[in-house]
Write a protein that holds these residues in place. Structure first.
Motif, PDB file in Angstrom:
ATOM      1  N   GLU A 106      24.877  44.199  79.401  1.00  0.00           N
ATOM      2  CA  GLU A 106      24.816  45.164  80.504  1.00  0.00           C
ATOM      3  C   GLU A 106      25.401  46.487  80.046  1.00  0.00           C
ATOM      4  OE1 GLU A 106      25.902  44.046  84.470  1.00  0.00           O
ATOM      5  OE2 GLU A 106      25.607  41.920  83.980  1.00  0.00           O
ATOM      6  N   LEU A 107      24.843  47.568  80.581  1.00  0.00           N
ATOM      7  CA  LEU A 107      25.276  48.909  80.189  1.00  0.00           C
ATOM      8  C   LEU A 107      25.915  49.630  81.362  1.00  0.00           C
ATOM      9  CD1 LEU A 107      22.019  49.964  78.326  1.00  0.00           C
ATOM     10  CD2 LEU A 107      24.125  49.108  77.290  1.00  0.00           C
ATOM     11  N   SER A 108      26.980  50.345  81.082  1.00  0.00           N
ATOM     12  CA  SER A 108      27.583  51.206  82.102  1.00  0.00           C
ATOM     13  C   SER A 108      26.660  52.407  82.318  1.00  0.00           C
ATOM     14  CB  SER A 108      28.964  51.683  81.637  1.00  0.00           C
ATOM     15  OG  SER A 108      28.809  52.550  80.518  1.00  0.00           O
ATOM     16  N   GLU A 109      26.883  53.141  83.375  1.00  0.00           N
ATOM     17  CA  GLU A 109      26.101  54.360  83.641  1.00  0.00           C
ATOM     18  C   GLU A 109      26.231  55.344  82.480  1.00  0.00           C
ATOM     19  OE1 GLU A 109      24.180  55.570  86.335  1.00  0.00           O
ATOM     20  OE2 GLU A 109      24.131  53.469  86.969  1.00  0.00           O
ATOM     21  N   ASN A 110      27.459  55.491  81.963  1.00  0.00           N
ATOM     22  CA  ASN A 110      27.703  56.421  80.871  1.00  0.00           C
ATOM     23  C   ASN A 110      26.929  56.014  79.609  1.00  0.00           C
ATOM     24  OD1 ASN A 110      28.941  58.737  79.724  1.00  0.00           O
ATOM     25  ND2 ASN A 110      30.428  57.423  78.705  1.00  0.00           N
ATOM     26  N   LEU A 111      26.980  54.724  79.254  1.00  0.00           N
ATOM     27  CA  LEU A 111      26.244  54.255  78.077  1.00  0.00           C
ATOM     28  C   LEU A 111      24.738  54.403  78.272  1.00  0.00           C
ATOM     29  CD1 LEU A 111      28.204  51.065  76.981  1.00  0.00           C
ATOM     30  CD2 LEU A 111      27.876  53.148  75.655  1.00  0.00           C
ATOM     31  N   ARG A 112      24.253  54.101  79.466  1.00  0.00           N
ATOM     32  CA  ARG A 112      22.820  54.251  79.750  1.00  0.00           C
ATOM     33  C   ARG A 112      22.405  55.718  79.572  1.00  0.00           C
ATOM     34  NH1 ARG A 112      19.004  51.201  81.167  1.00  0.00           N
ATOM     35  NH2 ARG A 112      20.275  49.431  81.744  1.00  0.00           N
ATOM     36  N   ASP A 171      33.234  53.192  76.269  1.00  0.00           N
ATOM     37  CA  ASP A 171      32.090  53.749  76.986  1.00  0.00           C
ATOM     38  C   ASP A 171      31.299  54.735  76.124  1.00  0.00           C
ATOM     39  OD1 ASP A 171      31.011  53.088  79.398  1.00  0.00           O
ATOM     40  OD2 ASP A 171      31.834  54.807  80.466  1.00  0.00           O
ATOM     41  N   LYS A 172      31.450  54.627  74.813  1.00  0.00           N
ATOM     42  CA  LYS A 172      30.739  55.525  73.899  1.00  0.00           C
ATOM     43  C   LYS A 172      29.889  54.727  72.918  1.00  0.00           C
ATOM     44  CE  LYS A 172      33.704  59.537  73.856  1.00  0.00           C
ATOM     45  NZ  LYS A 172      32.933  60.509  74.523  1.00  0.00           N
TER      46      LYS A 172
END
Length: 191
Positions: free
Chosen positions: A44-50, A78-79
């Motif tokens: 799953e990806l965070s909004e920032n990663l997406r 988150d990077k």
């Protein structure tokens, strides 16, 4: 976290098909150094990663790449840090294809040919898929008989009696489970 993102890239558009964790140099698989030895996911990806992956997709588009493209990443918090761009069919795409219920070949064709209708998007992903490439701990000879391939447990099987040098890939173990924890346990059992 070592990871791989898979994109389908066409003229003027792209689609992020998913991201998996990469297994690299895992001793439990007999692998050393930075050798790829499997994948598990999707993650799953965070909004920032997406958002970062969307920018990477735009970059792939600007390079005029076409078809399926793999991007190896290191994810730290988150990077996402890009390590390598592979303008070819990625090793982890089969996991994403099984988890998402779509045809990776259709996405590849869409990217390469141009003018085709956009393929069906990935469905809701549930569960976890893993593939682990087992390497020979010592020189060995593959057995004449091997257990039946129930539930797509094995892939890339050598010929009976094939001699395999220590450190070389022997076969691929596959697993699917409803959760990451169960998938981890199942793939370890099969290895």
């Amino acid at each position: 976290l070592s990871a791989s993102a898979v994109f389908a890239v066409s003229t003027g558009e792209f689609e992020l098909l998913g991201v998996t964790e990469q297994w690299v140099g895992k001793e439990w698989l007999g692998s050393k150094g930075y050798a790829y030895c499997g994948s598990i996911g999707p993650i799953e990806l965070s909004e920032n990663l997406r958002g970062q992956l969307e920018l990477i997709g735009k970059g792939l588009q600007s390079m005029e790449l076409r078809g399926l493209v793999g991007v190896d990443l290191v994810i730290e918090g988150d990077k996402a840090w890009v390590i390598e761009i592979n303008p070819r069919w990625p090793a982890s795409v089969e996991l994403l294809e099984r988890a998402g219920g779509y045809s990776a070949w259709e996405w590849h064709r869409w990217g390469c040919v141009g003018g085709l209708p956009r393929p069906r998007a990935a469905g809701k992903v549930s569960g976890c898929i893993a593939k682990a490439i087992f390497h020979a701990p010592v020189d060995l000879e593959f057995p004449a008989e091997w257990p039946r391939n129930r539930a797509n447990t094995w892939a890339d099987l050598p010929a009976p009696g094939e001699k395999i040098k220590a450190g070389s890939p022997v076969l691929t173990c596959l697993a699917a489970a409803p959760t990451r924890l169960l998938c981890d346990g199942l793939i370890l059992e099969r290895v």
